[in-house]
Design a protein around this motif. Structure first.
Motif, PDB file in Angstrom:
ATOM      1  N   THR A 107      56.714 -15.017-110.916  1.00  0.00           N
ATOM      2  CA  THR A 107      57.386 -14.266-110.864  1.00  0.00           C
ATOM      3  C   THR A 107      57.912 -13.306-112.110  1.00  0.00           C
ATOM      4  N   PRO A 108      58.295 -12.282-111.872  1.00  0.00           N
ATOM      5  CA  PRO A 108      58.724 -11.400-113.194  1.00  0.00           C
ATOM      6  C   PRO A 108      59.732 -12.287-114.116  1.00  0.00           C
ATOM      7  N   SER A 109      60.706 -13.195-113.411  1.00  0.00           N
ATOM      8  CA  SER A 109      61.619 -13.682-114.266  1.00  0.00           C
ATOM      9  C   SER A 109      60.871 -14.980-115.072  1.00  0.00           C
ATOM     10  N   ALA A 164      59.059 -13.202-117.862  1.00  0.00           N
ATOM     11  CA  ALA A 164      59.937 -12.817-118.960  1.00  0.00           C
ATOM     12  C   ALA A 164      60.065 -14.244-119.668  1.00  0.00           C
ATOM     13  N   LYS A 165      60.460 -15.299-119.141  1.00  0.00           N
ATOM     14  CA  LYS A 165      60.728 -16.383-119.907  1.00  0.00           C
ATOM     15  C   LYS A 165      59.697 -16.738-120.734  1.00  0.00           C
ATOM     16  N   THR A 219      57.319 -15.240-121.936  1.00  0.00           N
ATOM     17  CA  THR A 219      56.826 -14.247-122.961  1.00  0.00           C
ATOM     18  C   THR A 219      57.727 -13.948-123.888  1.00  0.00           C
ATOM     19  N   ASP A 220      59.183 -14.208-123.533  1.00  0.00           N
ATOM     20  CA  ASP A 220      60.206 -13.747-124.358  1.00  0.00           C
ATOM     21  C   ASP A 220      60.281 -12.454-124.225  1.00  0.00           C
ATOM     22  N   ILE A 221      59.812 -11.513-123.183  1.00  0.00           N
ATOM     23  CA  ILE A 221      60.304 -10.132-123.002  1.00  0.00           C
ATOM     24  C   ILE A 221      61.349 -10.198-122.194  1.00  0.00           C
ATOM     25  N   ARG A 222      62.226  -9.056-122.179  1.00  0.00           N
ATOM     26  CA  ARG A 222      63.334  -8.734-121.212  1.00  0.00           C
ATOM     27  C   ARG A 222      62.535  -8.400-119.754  1.00  0.00           C
ATOM     28  N   THR A 223      63.456  -8.824-118.537  1.00  0.00           N
ATOM     29  CA  THR A 223      62.925  -8.698-117.349  1.00  0.00           C
ATOM     30  C   THR A 223      62.693  -7.195-117.238  1.00  0.00           C
ATOM     31  N   ASN A 224      63.579  -6.353-117.622  1.00  0.00           N
ATOM     32  CA  ASN A 224      63.215  -5.089-117.148  1.00  0.00           C
ATOM     33  C   ASN A 224      61.832  -4.659-117.832  1.00  0.00           C
ATOM     34  N   HIS A 225      61.472  -4.975-119.007  1.00  0.00           N
ATOM     35  CA  HIS A 225      60.254  -4.643-119.570  1.00  0.00           C
ATOM     36  C   HIS A 225      59.073  -5.366-118.967  1.00  0.00           C
ATOM     37  N   VAL A 226      59.368  -6.312-118.441  1.00  0.00           N
ATOM     38  CA  VAL A 226      58.318  -6.925-117.566  1.00  0.00           C
ATOM     39  C   VAL A 226      58.013  -6.284-116.357  1.00  0.00           C
TER      40      VAL A 226
END
Length: 89
Positions: free
Chosen positions: A35-37, A40-41, A43-50
């Motif tokens: 899932t996107p979340s 995000a977790k 890759t340490d990228i914010r969810t909106n960027h993912v």
């Protein structure tokens, strides 16, 4: 058919090379569906960027959404084309 695939591959490589977010998201999906979340977790990228990266990768057929009808909890996987792109990254 071969020329089209080559163009899709080249376009995919170019798209991923232009963004570290798209590259990290694609690499993260290499091993399993997520899932996107979760992406995000890990890759340490914010969810909106993912989410933006996934949208762009999906538009270029590098990832697929397995449950697009869902509003939350969408699951993504890398496509064969996405796997081919990663060979050149």
């Amino acid at each position: 058919m071969k020329e089209k695939l080559e163009k899709e591959l080249i376009d995919g490589i170019s798209l991923v090379e232009m963004s570290s977010y798209r590259e990290k998201v694609l690499l993260d999906l290499k091993e399993k569906i997520k899932t996107p979340s979760r992406i995000a977790k890990s890759t340490d990228i914010r969810t909106n960027h993912v989410s933006n990266a996934l949208k762009e990768l999906k538009e270029h057929k590098l990832v697929d959404c397995l449950n697009p009808e869902k509003r939350q909890g969408r699951i993504y996987k890398i496509t064969k084309l996405g796997e081919e792109v990663l060979k050149y990254i």
